[in-house]
Design a protein around this motif. Structure first.
Motif, PDB file in Angstrom:
ATOM      1  N   MET A 116       0.778  -1.046  -0.227  1.00  0.00           N
ATOM      2  CA  MET A 116      -0.064   0.226   0.085  1.00  0.00           C
ATOM      3  C   MET A 116       0.882   1.214   0.087  1.00  0.00           C
ATOM      4  O   MET A 116       1.694   1.390   0.922  1.00  0.00           O
ATOM      5  N   ALA A 117       0.546   2.365  -0.909  1.00  0.00           N
ATOM      6  CA  ALA A 117       1.333   3.360  -0.847  1.00  0.00           C
ATOM      7  C   ALA A 117       0.629   4.535   0.012  1.00  0.00           C
ATOM      8  O   ALA A 117      -0.674   4.651  -0.150  1.00  0.00           O
ATOM      9  N   TYR A 118       1.315   4.978   0.826  1.00  0.00           N
ATOM     10  CA  TYR A 118       0.918   5.967   1.971  1.00  0.00           C
ATOM     11  C   TYR A 118       1.279   7.453   1.420  1.00  0.00           C
ATOM     12  O   TYR A 118       2.351   7.647   0.918  1.00  0.00           O
ATOM     13  N   ARG A 119       0.234   8.263   1.817  1.00  0.00           N
ATOM     14  CA  ARG A 119       0.300   9.843   1.374  1.00  0.00           C
ATOM     15  C   ARG A 119       1.535  10.226   2.201  1.00  0.00           C
ATOM     16  O   ARG A 119       2.414  10.966   1.804  1.00  0.00           O
ATOM     17  N   ILE A 120       1.664   9.756   3.571  1.00  0.00           N
ATOM     18  CA  ILE A 120       2.909  10.176   4.303  1.00  0.00           C
ATOM     19  C   ILE A 120       3.541   8.719   4.793  1.00  0.00           C
ATOM     20  O   ILE A 120       2.896   8.046   5.708  1.00  0.00           O
ATOM     21  N   PRO A 121       4.572   8.518   4.113  1.00  0.00           N
ATOM     22  CA  PRO A 121       5.237   7.113   4.500  1.00  0.00           C
ATOM     23  C   PRO A 121       5.975   7.173   5.789  1.00  0.00           C
ATOM     24  O   PRO A 121       6.337   8.197   6.388  1.00  0.00           O
ATOM     25  N   PHE A 122       6.202   5.949   6.427  1.00  0.00           N
ATOM     26  CA  PHE A 122       7.100   5.733   7.784  1.00  0.00           C
ATOM     27  C   PHE A 122       8.218   6.285   7.542  1.00  0.00           C
ATOM     28  O   PHE A 122       8.938   7.262   8.511  1.00  0.00           O
ATOM     29  N   ASN A 123       8.890   6.133   6.739  1.00  0.00           N
ATOM     30  CA  ASN A 123      10.477   6.547   6.203  1.00  0.00           C
ATOM     31  C   ASN A 123      10.580   6.913   4.767  1.00  0.00           C
ATOM     32  O   ASN A 123       9.728   6.363   3.752  1.00  0.00           O
ATOM     33  N   ARG A 124      11.428   7.774   4.434  1.00  0.00           N
ATOM     34  CA  ARG A 124      11.663   7.938   2.879  1.00  0.00           C
ATOM     35  C   ARG A 124      13.104   8.245   2.987  1.00  0.00           C
ATOM     36  O   ARG A 124      13.730   9.182   3.500  1.00  0.00           O
ATOM     37  N   PRO A 125      13.901   7.087   2.387  1.00  0.00           N
ATOM     38  CA  PRO A 125      15.407   7.291   2.477  1.00  0.00           C
ATOM     39  C   PRO A 125      15.818   8.672   1.732  1.00  0.00           C
ATOM     40  O   PRO A 125      15.435   8.968   0.527  1.00  0.00           O
ATOM     41  N   LEU A 126      16.943   9.179   1.918  1.00  0.00           N
ATOM     42  CA  LEU A 126      17.442  10.404   1.320  1.00  0.00           C
ATOM     43  C   LEU A 126      18.731   9.956   0.590  1.00  0.00           C
ATOM     44  O   LEU A 126      19.641   9.380   0.907  1.00  0.00           O
ATOM     45  N   ALA A 127      18.696  10.234  -0.706  1.00  0.00           N
ATOM     46  CA  ALA A 127      19.788  10.164  -1.713  1.00  0.00           C
ATOM     47  C   ALA A 127      20.389  11.265  -2.207  1.00  0.00           C
ATOM     48  O   ALA A 127      21.011  12.022  -1.372  1.00  0.00           O
ATOM     49  N   GLY A 128      20.057  11.870  -3.294  1.00  0.00           N
ATOM     50  CA  GLY A 128      20.412  13.206  -3.890  1.00  0.00           C
ATOM     51  C   GLY A 128      21.872  13.285  -4.818  1.00  0.00           C
ATOM     52  O   GLY A 128      22.026  12.268  -4.784  1.00  0.00           O
ATOM     53  N   ALA A 129      22.260  14.440  -5.127  1.00  0.00           N
ATOM     54  CA  ALA A 129      23.047  14.538  -6.299  1.00  0.00           C
ATOM     55  C   ALA A 129      24.560  14.010  -5.760  1.00  0.00           C
ATOM     56  O   ALA A 129      25.160  13.661  -6.388  1.00  0.00           O
ATOM     57  N   ARG A 130      24.619  14.309  -4.492  1.00  0.00           N
ATOM     58  CA  ARG A 130      25.834  13.975  -3.960  1.00  0.00           C
ATOM     59  C   ARG A 130      26.194  12.694  -3.960  1.00  0.00           C
ATOM     60  O   ARG A 130      27.307  12.239  -4.248  1.00  0.00           O
ATOM     61  N   ALA A 131      25.141  11.938  -3.454  1.00  0.00           N
ATOM     62  CA  ALA A 131      25.251  10.395  -3.744  1.00  0.00           C
ATOM     63  C   ALA A 131      25.807  10.047  -5.022  1.00  0.00           C
ATOM     64  O   ALA A 131      26.427   8.957  -5.171  1.00  0.00           O
ATOM     65  N   VAL A 132      25.040  10.255  -6.099  1.00  0.00           N
ATOM     66  CA  VAL A 132      25.003  10.210  -7.523  1.00  0.00           C
ATOM     67  C   VAL A 132      26.280  10.318  -7.759  1.00  0.00           C
ATOM     68  O   VAL A 132      27.050   9.582  -8.628  1.00  0.00           O
ATOM     69  N   LYS A 133      26.930  11.548  -7.459  1.00  0.00           N
ATOM     70  CA  LYS A 133      28.056  12.024  -7.884  1.00  0.00           C
ATOM     71  C   LYS A 133      29.349  10.944  -7.236  1.00  0.00           C
ATOM     72  O   LYS A 133      30.391  10.634  -8.084  1.00  0.00           O
ATOM     73  N   TYR A 134      29.481  10.625  -5.904  1.00  0.00           N
ATOM     74  CA  TYR A 134      30.284   9.788  -5.651  1.00  0.00           C
ATOM     75  C   TYR A 134      30.404   8.453  -6.007  1.00  0.00           C
ATOM     76  O   TYR A 134      31.321   7.557  -6.121  1.00  0.00           O
ATOM     77  N   LEU A 135      29.017   7.815  -6.316  1.00  0.00           N
ATOM     78  CA  LEU A 135      28.690   6.527  -7.012  1.00  0.00           C
ATOM     79  C   LEU A 135      29.549   6.573  -8.230  1.00  0.00           C
ATOM     80  O   LEU A 135      30.221   5.538  -8.588  1.00  0.00           O
ATOM     81  N   SER A 136      29.297   7.639  -8.965  1.00  0.00           N
ATOM     82  CA  SER A 136      30.008   7.827 -10.592  1.00  0.00           C
ATOM     83  C   SER A 136      31.391   7.684 -10.258  1.00  0.00           C
ATOM     84  O   SER A 136      32.366   7.127 -11.098  1.00  0.00           O
ATOM     85  N   GLU A 137      31.817   8.451  -9.509  1.00  0.00           N
ATOM     86  CA  GLU A 137      33.363   8.674  -9.109  1.00  0.00           C
ATOM     87  C   GLU A 137      34.028   7.223  -8.758  1.00  0.00           C
ATOM     88  O   GLU A 137      35.008   6.603  -9.277  1.00  0.00           O
ATOM     89  N   ALA A 138      33.288   6.432  -8.016  1.00  0.00           N
ATOM     90  CA  ALA A 138      33.732   5.201  -7.509  1.00  0.00           C
ATOM     91  C   ALA A 138      33.763   4.126  -8.616  1.00  0.00           C
ATOM     92  O   ALA A 138      34.806   3.533  -9.025  1.00  0.00           O
ATOM     93  N   CYS A 139      32.851   4.460  -9.513  1.00  0.00           N
ATOM     94  CA  CYS A 139      32.770   3.350 -10.753  1.00  0.00           C
ATOM     95  C   CYS A 139      34.057   3.782 -11.658  1.00  0.00           C
ATOM     96  O   CYS A 139      34.555   3.126 -12.246  1.00  0.00           O
ATOM     97  N   GLY A 140      34.162   5.245 -11.711  1.00  0.00           N
ATOM     98  CA  GLY A 140      35.075   5.647 -12.635  1.00  0.00           C
ATOM     99  C   GLY A 140      36.663   5.230 -12.304  1.00  0.00           C
ATOM    100  O   GLY A 140      37.457   5.239 -12.882  1.00  0.00           O
ATOM    101  N   GLU A 141      36.892   4.914 -10.819  1.00  0.00           N
ATOM    102  CA  GLU A 141      38.183   4.674 -10.065  1.00  0.00           C
ATOM    103  C   GLU A 141      38.430   3.336 -10.537  1.00  0.00           C
ATOM    104  O   GLU A 141      39.621   2.873 -10.226  1.00  0.00           O
TER     105      GLU A 141
END
Length: 378
Positions: free
Chosen positions: A1-26
């Protein structure tokens, strides 16, 4: 069931995408690369521990802590029953017996006044669980452990950036476990860390984490080749997990401040309702600095708790209960034993409801609180 206000919503964001990309590139994805080292340094510096080792989960960190404690078949570990199964599983997997004692009325943490009566000649460790990121009474617990020559393991899965009398949680027992599961304050999707405060077991911990080999020493150039030297398993997380985690540790102070702001907003909402006897708010002792991990309410009885959860869900708000006490679970009855009737554990767990709390919830706090107050006053 999809809730209008879920109990939790994990935070990601551009910083995470940047570092994941760097890790892949290294070209280094298997762990113990640049991002892993940065995470280790942050944890060691901020939590004031001798050694931090990232693991695949908080559960893995507890598994390692159990091995480091030298647990064997028939040994006993004193712990609360009001905790997640991982706390007990790590001990049972070594053949040890969880010995459950009751919790405090105020913090829902292990009642330090009951620990000593549970100590036997077979007791090898005390496991404390800092529930909701609120510290156990560590001075009293460490004194008991020192009197009896037993270890203290901190299950600090919920407690990053919390403290007891100015000491970071995770820095007090011989070892400690953190979790970076997506429901925690600082996340990596999955992941955890073992914190080590006893220098004598650091080398052994590195070996356990690397499948029982001395590969970590080899990577540092301390030996010419590595081989299997002791018990171990695959507890090392990938560099992708470490990269995501680093994106969160860099802003950990801000994330914690935001959670505390939301937590305090809830707390203010429920002052009058508590005064009217309709609920009880969480308690944070004066000697503790908490991290805003969980906001829970204690209702007068289980029926009212269950009715509130149902009413919130009917309005699209996902509120949840928490642990089924381990001493009453099928595996708990099979593998462990209780000291006393654990009446407070049974009572408090049946009346507790956790409200949604995540960075970005904002004015959703007011909406959830308003529904709670309306339901309880109706």
């Amino acid at each position: 069931m999809a809730y209008r206000i879920p109990f939790n919503r994990p935070l990601a964001g551009a910083r995470a995408v940047k570092y994941l990309s760097e890790a892949c590139g290294e070209g280094h994805l298997s762990g113990d690369g640049r991002f892993t080292r940065q995470c280790h340094e942050w944890l060691e510096s901020r939590i004031c521990v001798g050694k931090a080792l990232l693991t695949t989960s908080g559960t893995s960190a507890l598994d390692m802590a159990a091995i480091l404690a030298g647990l064997k078949a028939g040994d006993e570990v004193i712990m609360p029953s009001f905790t997640f199964s991982s706390s007990a599983n790590a001990m049972v997997l070594r053949g040890a017996i969880p010995v459950f004692v009751d919790i405090r009325e105020d913090t829902l943490n292990i009642d330090e006044r009951l620990i000593e009566a549970a100590v036997t000649p077979k007791t090898r460790a005390i496991m404390v669980v800092h529930y909701a990121g609120v510290a156990c009474e560590m001075d009293a617990i460490m004194a008991i452990a020192n009197r009896h020559g037993i270890a203290v393991i901190e299950d600090a899965a919920q407690a990053i950036q919390s403290s007891y009398k100015g000491r970071p949680l995770g820095s007090i027992g011989q070892t400690a476990a953190l979790s970076f599961h997506e429901t925690k304050n600082i996340i990596a999707g999955e992941g955890g860390a073992l914190l080590i405060n006893d220098p004598a077991v650091i080398e052994k911990a590195e070996i356990i984490r690397e499948k029982g080999t001395n590969r970590t020493a080899f990577a540092r150039g301390e030996i010419q080749k590595y081989t299997w030297v002791d018990l171990g398993s695959s507890y090392l997380p990938s560099e992708l997990i470490s990269a995501f985690l680093w994106s969160q540790l860099e802003i950990a102070d801000d994330l914690t401040a935001q959670r505390l702001s939301l937590w305090n907003r809830y707390h203010e909402h429920f002052v009058e309702v508590e005064r009217d006897g309709l609920l009880r708010r969480p308690v944070v002792p004066d000697n503790v600095t908490a991290n805003g991990h969980i906001y829970y309410l204690l209702l007068p009885d289980q029926a009212k708790r269950d009715a509130l959860i149902s009413a919130l869900r009917a309005e699209g708000i996902n509120a949840v209960f928490h642990y089924i006490p381990l001493h009453s679970a099928p595996a708990g009855r099979r593998f462990g034993r209780a000291v006393g009737d654990l009446a407070r554990t049974d009572d408090l767990s049946a009346r507790l409801v956790r409200l949604p709390l995540w960075v970005g919830l904002g004015d959703g706090i007011d909406e959830v609180a308003d529904v709670v107050k309306r339901v309880l006053r109706s």
